[in-house]
Design a protein around this motif. Structure first.
Motif, PDB file in Angstrom:
ATOM      1  N   SER A  37      -0.301  11.096  -5.684  1.00 44.47           N
ATOM      2  CA  SER A  37      -0.221   9.900  -6.518  1.00 44.47           C
ATOM      3  C   SER A  37      -1.059   8.767  -5.942  1.00 44.47           C
ATOM      4  O   SER A  37      -0.897   8.392  -4.773  1.00 44.47           O
ATOM      5  CB  SER A  37       1.243   9.458  -6.629  1.00 44.47           C
ATOM      6  N   TYR A  77      -9.118   1.647  -4.864  1.00 49.74           N
ATOM      7  CA  TYR A  77      -8.200   1.674  -3.725  1.00 49.74           C
ATOM      8  C   TYR A  77      -8.464   0.481  -2.801  1.00 49.74           C
ATOM      9  O   TYR A  77      -7.525  -0.194  -2.359  1.00 49.74           O
ATOM     10  CB  TYR A  77      -8.344   2.984  -2.961  1.00 49.74           C
ATOM     11  N   GLU A  99      -0.781   5.698  -6.782  1.00 47.47           N
ATOM     12  CA  GLU A  99       0.144   4.592  -6.527  1.00 47.47           C
ATOM     13  C   GLU A  99       0.836   4.766  -5.176  1.00 47.47           C
ATOM     14  O   GLU A  99       1.035   3.790  -4.440  1.00 47.47           O
ATOM     15  CB  GLU A  99       1.180   4.503  -7.644  1.00 47.47           C
ATOM     16  N   ASP A 100       1.217   6.005  -4.844  1.00 48.86           N
ATOM     17  CA  ASP A 100       1.842   6.275  -3.545  1.00 48.86           C
ATOM     18  C   ASP A 100       0.859   5.995  -2.423  1.00 48.86           C
ATOM     19  O   ASP A 100       1.206   5.406  -1.396  1.00 48.86           O
ATOM     20  CB  ASP A 100       2.322   7.732  -3.492  1.00 48.86           C
ATOM     21  N   ALA A 148       0.621   2.251  -2.006  1.00 51.90           N
ATOM     22  CA  ALA A 148       1.850   1.713  -1.413  1.00 51.90           C
ATOM     23  C   ALA A 148       1.899   2.003   0.085  1.00 51.90           C
ATOM     24  O   ALA A 148       2.283   1.132   0.886  1.00 51.90           O
ATOM     25  CB  ALA A 148       3.072   2.300  -2.114  1.00 51.90           C
TER      26      ALA A 148
END
Length: 246
Positions: free
Chosen positions: A154, A186, A156-157, A160
């Motif tokens: 992911s 990113y 998003e992962d 994060a």
């Protein structure tokens, strides 16, 4: 320069848009070649492991791994950052101490288990990185984000994790496996220095700078290119030819 000054020099090279380029090395000879052309040197764990006859993934005995780093450091007079995988099972303070004892001023640390390949929970990795940072405030810490090595990882992962690792004290995050259009996005999303690996078919180091990258590395790529060339030369010798002929 003393160790603190070398660390500060290495940290200052991490400029988004104007990246430090680190053609990764594995021994004293390769380190000297790189140090003659670049302001810093980085080891690659896979290349070091291969040169020592061990598999990657913390297959090198810990004393051999740090001895290899120390040989690289002794060979050059520029800052050295060492790929120490996930620290070979050592406690955070000992990882920092072993890196310092070897003479390196930076290190890579991964966020997946080297035995299973399973990603470490974010909270656990944040605590781990924070403890390494606390043990050595000068250490230039490059925190690897292994999400993109997994099928369907992911974005998003990955973002994060990158943000969390920077907040925990990392100087740079390394989303290994990230490629293509995701690189610029990113870099924007994480909001801190990002290391991207250069490989076949990817943007050239200058092109990565234009995407906002702060650090470009090559992993074991150069060693593998040289090994492939050596295989060609050895095959020529076997056939009775001279390796020195064009």
């Amino acid at each position: 320069m003393n160790r603190a000054a070398l660390a500060a020099a290495l940290r200052a090279l991490h400029v988004p848009g104007d990246p430090v380029v680190l053609p990764n090395v594995w021994d004293a000879v390769s380190a000297r070649v790189v140090a003659a052309a670049f302001p810093a040197v980085a080891t690659a764990s896979a290349a070091v492991s291969a040169s020592l006859g061990h598999p990657d993934g913390e297959g090198v005995p810990v004393d051999e791994a740090f001895a290899a780093v120390a040989r690289v450091v002794r060979a050059v007079d520029v800052p050295v950052t060492a790929d120490v995988e996930r620290g070979y099972g050592l406690p955070p303070a000992e990882i920092a101490a072993r890196v310092a004892d070897a003479g390196a001023v930076g290190c890579n640390l991964e966020d997946s288990d080297p035995a299973s390949g399973v990603l470490v929970p974010v909270a656990e990795q944040v605590e781990f990185l924070g403890a390494v940072r606390a043990a050595d405030p000068d250490l230039v810490l490059n925190a690897r984000v292994d999400v993109f090595l997994r099928p369907g990882g992911s974005f998003e992962d990955g973002v994060a994790r990158g943000r969390a690792y920077l907040a925990a004290g990392a100087d740079c995050v390394y989303p290994i496996g990230l490629a293509g259009d995701g690189i610029a996005e990113y870099c924007r999303a994480v909001g801190g220095p990002v290391n991207v690996g250069h490989g076949p078919g990817g943007p050239a180091p200058g092109g990565l700078g234009a995407l906002g990258v702060a650090r470009v590395s090559f992993g074991p790529g150069l060693q593998r290119l040289l090994t492939a060339r050596l295989e060609v030369l050895v095959a020529a010798i076997r056939e009775g030819a001279s390796p020195y002929e064009p």
